[in-house]
Enzyme design. Structure first.
Site, PDB file in Angstrom:
ATOM      1  CG  ASP A   1       3.685  26.940  50.326  1.00 31.51           C
ATOM      2  OD1 ASP A   1       2.472  26.960  49.421  1.00 31.51           O
ATOM      3  OD2 ASP A   1       3.571  27.089  51.487  1.00 31.51           O
TER       4      ASP A   1
ATOM      5  CD  GLU B   1      -1.770  27.569  46.852  1.00 30.39           C
ATOM      6  OE1 GLU B   1      -1.952  27.357  47.953  1.00 30.39           O
ATOM      7  OE2 GLU B   1      -2.598  27.444  46.003  1.00 30.39           O
TER       8      GLU B   1
ATOM      9  CG  ASP C   1       1.320  23.163  51.102  1.00 35.85           C
ATOM     10  OD1 ASP C   1       0.517  23.923  50.671  1.00 35.85           O
ATOM     11  OD2 ASP C   1       2.522  23.427  51.398  1.00 35.85           O
TER      12      ASP C   1
ATOM     13  CG  ASP D   1       4.915  27.529  54.887  1.00 34.68           C
ATOM     14  OD1 ASP D   1       3.784  27.930  54.393  1.00 34.68           O
ATOM     15  OD2 ASP D   1       5.314  27.735  56.114  1.00 34.68           O
TER      16      ASP D   1
ATOM     17  CG  HIS E   1     -12.585   6.256  12.451  1.00 36.59           C
ATOM     18  ND1 HIS E   1     -13.295   7.138  11.784  1.00 36.59           N
ATOM     19  CD2 HIS E   1     -12.157   6.841  13.476  1.00 36.59           C
ATOM     20  CE1 HIS E   1     -13.240   8.405  12.407  1.00 36.59           C
ATOM     21  NE2 HIS E   1     -12.453   8.101  13.648  1.00 36.59           N
TER      22      HIS E   1
ATOM     23  CD  GLU F   1      -9.642  10.078  19.329  1.00 36.29           C
ATOM     24  OE1 GLU F   1      -8.468  10.032  20.005  1.00 36.29           O
ATOM     25  OE2 GLU F   1      -9.489  10.535  18.097  1.00 36.29           O
TER      26      GLU F   1
END
Length: 401
Positions: A11, A52, A76, A126, A204, A280
C-alpha cells in the site's frame, strides 16, 4: 532459507495527493500467514499512485530477496492492479517508469498473480504506509502495527491452506504429466519417432506489414506475391519432411490459411482446420505501427511490455495470455494425434512461445530468437511429457526466392 511461494501485501499514500508520502509492504507465508518481511519508507512529496507503486516495488524486492518463486501481490489500489495486469493503460508519465520497474521485478519470478483486495484486508501494509506518511509530514511516529484478527490457517478450507494446496496441486500435475522441466524424464537415448506426435510449425508467408516491420496482430493482412511464392516453397519443404500428415491446423487469419492451403495441397489434401488459439497476439492500439512509432507514442508502456510477458500493450493481450492458449492448442494436438504428424501454421509470437516452452527457456528467449516468414520448425511431443526440438527456423527452401 528460500521459500517457494509468498503473498505480498502493499500500500502507499500521501497527505494531500500530492503531499507527504510513504509506502508499506508485507511479505507473508501463504499457508501460515507468518510475516516474513516488512518494508516501509517515506518518499517525500508524491501522489497516492506513485506511493502505491513504490510499495509494490518494495514488496516484490523483498520477495525476491527471500528467494520466492511464486508471488501473489495483493493491493487495494485498483489502478495499480489493473495496470500491472495490462487491462488499463498507464496514461500518467510519472507512473510509467515505476510500472516498468515493477514489471522487471515480475520477470524474476516463475509466476506472479495480482489480486485486488478491499482496504480492510490490507490493514498491515496500510499501517506501515501511514507511519511513513507521518514521518514524511514531520509528525510524531505512530505505531505501524495493527491488531489483526486471527488468520484461518489450520482449517481445511482456509485461504492459506487453499493457496498451499493450489501450489502443491500444480507441482503434482506437472510431475505427473512431465510438463515441469525439473521432473520431465531426461535421457540422451534416442526415442522412436512413431511414439510421439510430431508438430511441423510454419510461420505464414510474407505480408506488407512484415516487409514494413509493423506490428501485425489481429488485422487480417493478405500474403504478398512473394508471400504466396514462399507458401508454395514451404509446401514442398513440408512434403519432403512428411509426405502424408494427419492434419493441417491453422490460425484463422488469411495469411495463415493461405499458407496452410498451399501445404495441404501437397501432403494428401487434408482439410485445413482453423484454431482460434493459434491466432497472433493482439497488439491493441499498436496494431499497424512500427517499433519507432510505438517508442515515440508509448515509451512507458513499451518498456513495461518488453520487461514482462505479463504486461499487455494498451487494449491488447499479454504474451502470458498467448502462451496459455497456444499451450491449450498443443495439448489438444498431442492428445488427438498420438504417433502422427500435424502441420501447424501460425504467427511469430505463438510459435516463439511454443518453442520457448518446449526448450524450457526463459522469457529472454523470445527477444533472442528470430523467426523468418515461411520458416519451418519441428518438434516431437511424447506421451510421458518428453519433448525433442528437431529444428528451428529452417529457411533453406526459400533461398531461391
Amino acid at each position: 532459507m528460500a521459500v517457494r511461494a509468498v503473498v505480498v501485501e502493499a500500500d502507499g499514500g500521501s497527505r494531500g495527493n500530492p503531499g507527504p508520502a510513504g509506502y508499506g509492504a508485507v511479505v507473508r507465508d501463504p499457508e501460515t500467514g507468518e510475516v516474513l518481511a516488512e518494508r516501509s519508507e517515506s518518499i517525500g512529496t508524491a501522489t497516492n499512485n506513485v506511493a502505491e507503486y513504490r510499495g509494490l516495488i518494495a514488496g516484490l524486492e523483498a520477495a525476491a530477496e527471500l528467494g520466492a518463486a511464486e508471488v501473489e501481490a495483493r493491493m487495494d489500489s485498483k489502478l495499480v492492479v489493473e495496470q500491472m495486469c495490462g487491462r488499463w493503460q498507464i496514461k500518467h508519465p510519472g507512473l510509467r517508469p515505476l510500472a516498468a520497474q515493477a514489471a522487471g521485478l515480475v520477470g524474476r519470478f516463475t509466476a506472479v498473480r495480482f489480486t485486488w483486495i478491499p482496504r480492510e484486508r490490507n490493514k498491515h501494509a496500510d499501517a506501515l504506509a501511514n507511519a511513513a506518511m507521518d514521518a514524511a509530514a514531520g509528525r510524531p511516529p505512530t505505531a505501524a502495527r495493527v491488531a489483526e484478527p486471527p488468520r484461518e490457517v489450520a482449517g481445511p478450507d482456509s485461504p492459506g491452506r487453499a493457496a498451499a494446496r493450489e501450489v502443491a496441486a500444480r507441482a503434482a500435475t506437472a510431475k505427473a504429466t512431465g510438463t515441469d522441466p525439473a521432473t520431465t524424464p531426461a535421457s540422451w537415448e534416442p526415442r522412436p519417432t512413431e511414439e510421439g506426435t510430431r508438430l511441423i510449425l510454419v510461420r505464414h508467408g510474407e505480408t506488407e506489414r512484415t516487409v514494413q516491420k509493423r506490428y501485425s496482430g489481429r488485422g487480417d493482412v493478405p500474403l504478398t506475391a512473394r508471400g504466396r511464392a514462399q507458401a508454395r516453397a514451404t509446401a514442398a519443404r513440408v512434403a519432403a519432411l512428411a509426405p502424408s500428415v494427419a492434419a493441417v491446423v491453422s490460425s484463422p487469419l488469411s495469411r495463415c490459411t493461405a499458407t496452410a492451403e498451399a501445404i495441404a495441397a501437397v501432403v494428401g489434401n487434408p482439410p485445413v482446420r482453423p484454431d482460434d488459439d493459434l491466432i497472433e497476439c493482439d497488439f491493441g492500439i499498436w496494431e499497424g505501427r512500427t517499433f519507432a512509432e510505438v517508442r515515440d507514442g508509448w515509451p512507458g508502456e513499451l518498456d513495461a511490455w518488453l520487461a514482462s510477458t505479463r504486461i499487455a500493450p494498451p487494449e491488447g493481450e499479454s504474451f502470458t495470455a498467448v502462451a496459455a492458449r497456444t499451450g491449450r492448442a498443443v495439448d489438444r494436438l498431442r492428445s488427438a494425434y498420438p504417433g502422427e504428424t500435424v502441420v501447424v501454421v501460425s504467427h511469430v509470437s505463438p510459435i516463439k512461445l511454443v518453442l520457448r516452452d518446449a526448450l524450457a527457456a526463459g522469457d529472454a528467449f523470445l527477444h533472442r530468437l528470430y523467426l523468418d516468414t515461411a520458416g519451418v520448425s519441428v518438434l516431437d511431443l511424447y506421451p510421458d511429457g518428453g519433448v525433442a526440438v528437431r529444428s528451428v527456423n529452417d529457411t533453406a527452401h526459400l533461398s531461391g526466392l
